[in-house]
Design an enzyme around this catalytic site. Structure first.
Site, PDB file in Angstrom:
ATOM      1  N   SER A 247       0.838  -1.190   0.000  1.00  0.00           N
ATOM      2  CA  SER A 247       0.000   0.000   0.000  1.00  0.00           C
ATOM      3  C   SER A 247       0.882   1.253   0.000  1.00  0.00           C
ATOM      4  CB  SER A 247      -0.950  -0.052   1.196  1.00  0.00           C
ATOM      5  OG  SER A 247      -1.992   0.882   1.064  1.00  0.00           O
ATOM      6  N   ASP A 475      -8.931  -4.754  -5.749  1.00  0.00           N
ATOM      7  CA  ASP A 475      -8.413  -3.961  -4.630  1.00  0.00           C
ATOM      8  C   ASP A 475      -9.223  -2.669  -4.501  1.00  0.00           C
ATOM      9  OD1 ASP A 475      -6.917  -2.310  -2.900  1.00  0.00           O
ATOM     10  OD2 ASP A 475      -5.027  -3.180  -3.568  1.00  0.00           O
ATOM     11  N   HIS A 505      -7.100  -6.086  -0.436  1.00  0.00           N
ATOM     12  CA  HIS A 505      -5.984  -5.146  -0.442  1.00  0.00           C
ATOM     13  C   HIS A 505      -4.770  -5.850   0.145  1.00  0.00           C
ATOM     14  CE1 HIS A 505      -4.038  -1.273  -0.425  1.00  0.00           C
ATOM     15  NE2 HIS A 505      -3.892  -1.273   0.881  1.00  0.00           N
TER      16      HIS A 505
END
Length: 536
Positions: A247, A475, A505
């Site tokens: 991320s 995602d 995610h």
């Protein structure tokens, strides 16, 4: 709900990671040279307790060693919890507070590691960042250790609290009670009085951050954190950096590659922040991504439980049911345990939190059923607490404070109420559920006491070794298009894309065998997959 992304480890939901289907397709592969093996002797340390030490303190790699010792339980700022097992060790690294003044004041950075199990075939250190920005790596890595067990055979698994996070001079803004109180403010104002109330709440938050952490706010930017990582590489004894970023950790890894292309060893960027988008574009992409994931959830719910599904047949019908719930909550929050209430903002935050992982979809279904049919908000509130870093005792980690501080010093853009109002139709078209929340979140940096540094991060890394860039089609927080953009920006021959057809995610954390095999072969053996490889 916030417009900035959160890493998988930042959610407080790390035990609820999904398991995806198998399958892999793609062409041949190539190999990169093995990352140079570093000595595994651990060292010394710095050990100062003041996070902003006296001027002139030695911070260079040659001037310090790390004093590895048994780890304490994570602090409230790190997210609370129990002490990790005995095979985990902690240390403190000193870095310049301002890398432009290497002999000036210092900042203490908290590190954690688990030594490689196969010492004879040890490659070196594998550094992790779990995103946020604001996730404590010291608290998260032990919680997810089983996910990376195959990598721990030949790597020391290492993570850290980035500057401004957790035990690394964590940014402090509101106290616990004031943070709870802020949840009662309407974050999607529909009239001038509500807009003023939101602006006033934001101003109080910004003032608290400046009052409590003003000295560190100019220095928590991503470029400074990337320079910290290169200092870590040197002090850990690695000639090249091996790194796993998830991320926001992909943005940090991309910036590192830009600053230090010749020091890139084996880097994996998973669930990628699009480096070409400004905050408004990123927020709009997230609104679209969460709406897509919500649609996938509703379709699965209808298929699996039929008429018992709280969102009915899904699609427009399901979206309308959730919108109706949110509108009802704006007028009348639902009661929850301990005298708390579920507000509209917390409900949408809880829904978003559950969409980060397919394994939390049943929890989401239960939470929506509870809210719609039983008139209480316990489950959705617990999901929101997980995303917001609130523990069962009502203590908040510094996740949100660090998230805002890092985001606001990184990004130059500042958005007014008028800017948001002009964009609302576009955001609402992207997502009837999440659009207003992500749009109004853009005002979070308005009035921030430190100017932002850039329009977008620089990640071009010509001359770097191949970097694996992983995107997942479902995602919600970092849409798969971001992986393609990152690979292109890294440069020809550097960014290598791998796509997982699935939900959630954090691709590697799904346990998908194809993706795990691909990433492990790259990190452990130096095998670079064909660009465009797809798993699913």
């Amino acid at each position: 709900m916030h417009t900035v992304v959160r890493g998988a480890g930042a959610l407080g939901l790390t035990a609820l990671l999904l398991t995806a289907a198998t399958g892999c397709q793609g062409g041949g592969s190539s190999a990169v040279e093995p990352a140079p093996t570093s000595p595994s002797t651990g060292s010394s340390a710095a050990g100062a307790t003041s996070s902003t030490g006296s001027p002139g303190a030695a911070t260079g790699a040659a001037a310090q060693k790390l004093d590895w010792h048994a780890c304490a339980a994570p602090s409230a700022a790190q997210g609370s919890g129990t002490a990790p097992a005995a095979d985990w060790q902690c240390a403190t690294l000193k870095a310049p507070l301002d890398h432009g003044k290497p002999d000036g004041r210092t900042i203490d950075l908290a590190l954690i590691r688990s030594r490689a199990k196969d010492e004879q075939h040890r490659i070196g250190s594998l550094l992790f960042n779990f995103g946020g920005p604001g996730a404590s790596g010291v608290a998260t890595l032990p919680a997810l250790a089983s996910t990376y067990a195959s990598l721990n055979t030949r790597y020391d698994l290492v993570s850290f609290d980035p500057r401004g996070v957790g035990a690394s001079d964590g940014v402090t803004c509101l106290d616990d009670k004031a943070t709870d109180d802020s949840a009662t403010v309407d974050s999607t104002p529909g009239n001038p009085a509500a807009v003023k109330a939101l602006d006033d709440s934001n101003a109080r938050y910004v003032a608290a951050c400046e009052h409590n952490s003003g000295a560190v706010l100019p220095y928590v930017d991503t470029e400074s954190a990337a320079r910290d990582m290169d200092l870590m590489r040197q002090v850990l004894g690695d000639r090249k950096l091996s790194y796993f970023g998830i991320s926001y950790g992909t943005q940090l890894g991309g910036v590192y590659a830009h600053l230090f292309p010749q020091e890139v060893g084996r880097l994996v960027l998973d669930s990628v922040v699009d480096p070409t988008k400004d905050p408004q574009q990123s927020a709009l992409g997230q609104a679209q991504g969460f709406q897509l994931a919500l649609g996938d959830f509703m379709k699965a719910c209808a298929t699996q439980v039929g008429t018992s599904c709280p969102t009915g047949a899904g699609g427009d019908e399901g979206t309308a049911k959730i919108v109706a719930l949110v509108q009802k909550l704006e007028q009348s929050p639902l009661p929850a345990a301990d005298g708390r209430q579920l507000t509209a903002t917390q409900a949408v935050t809880g829904i978003a939190g559950a969409l980060y992982s397919q394994e939390t979809w049943p929890v989401l279904a239960g939470g929506l059923t509870e809210a719609m049919r039983q008139g209480t908000g316990n489950t959705l509130l617990q999901l929101a607490d997980g995303l917001n870093g609130r523990d069962a005792q009502g203590h908040y980690s510094n996740l949100n404070a660090a998230n805002r501080a890092i985001s606001c010093v990184d990004a130059r853009q500042r958005y007014s109420d008028q800017d948001v109002e002009a964009q609302l139709p576009q955001f609402r078209a992207a997502s009837p559920v999440f659009g207003d929340f992500t749009a109004w979140g853009l005002t979070g940096c308005t009035g921030w006491p430190v100017p932002g540094k850039a329009d977008h991060p620089e990640v071009a890394a010509a001359g770097a070794a191949p970097i694996l860039v992983v995107g997942t089609t479902g995602d919600p927080a970092t849409p798969v298009e971001g992986a393609r953009a990152m690979a292109q920006q890294l440069g020809a021959g550097v960014g290598v894309t791998v796509t997982l057809r699935g939900e959630g995610h954090g691709g590697y954390n799904t346990g998908n065998p194809c993706l795990k095999q691909t990433v492990d072969a790259y990190l452990l053996d130096g095998t670079v997959p064909a660009d465009g490889t797809t798993c699913g």
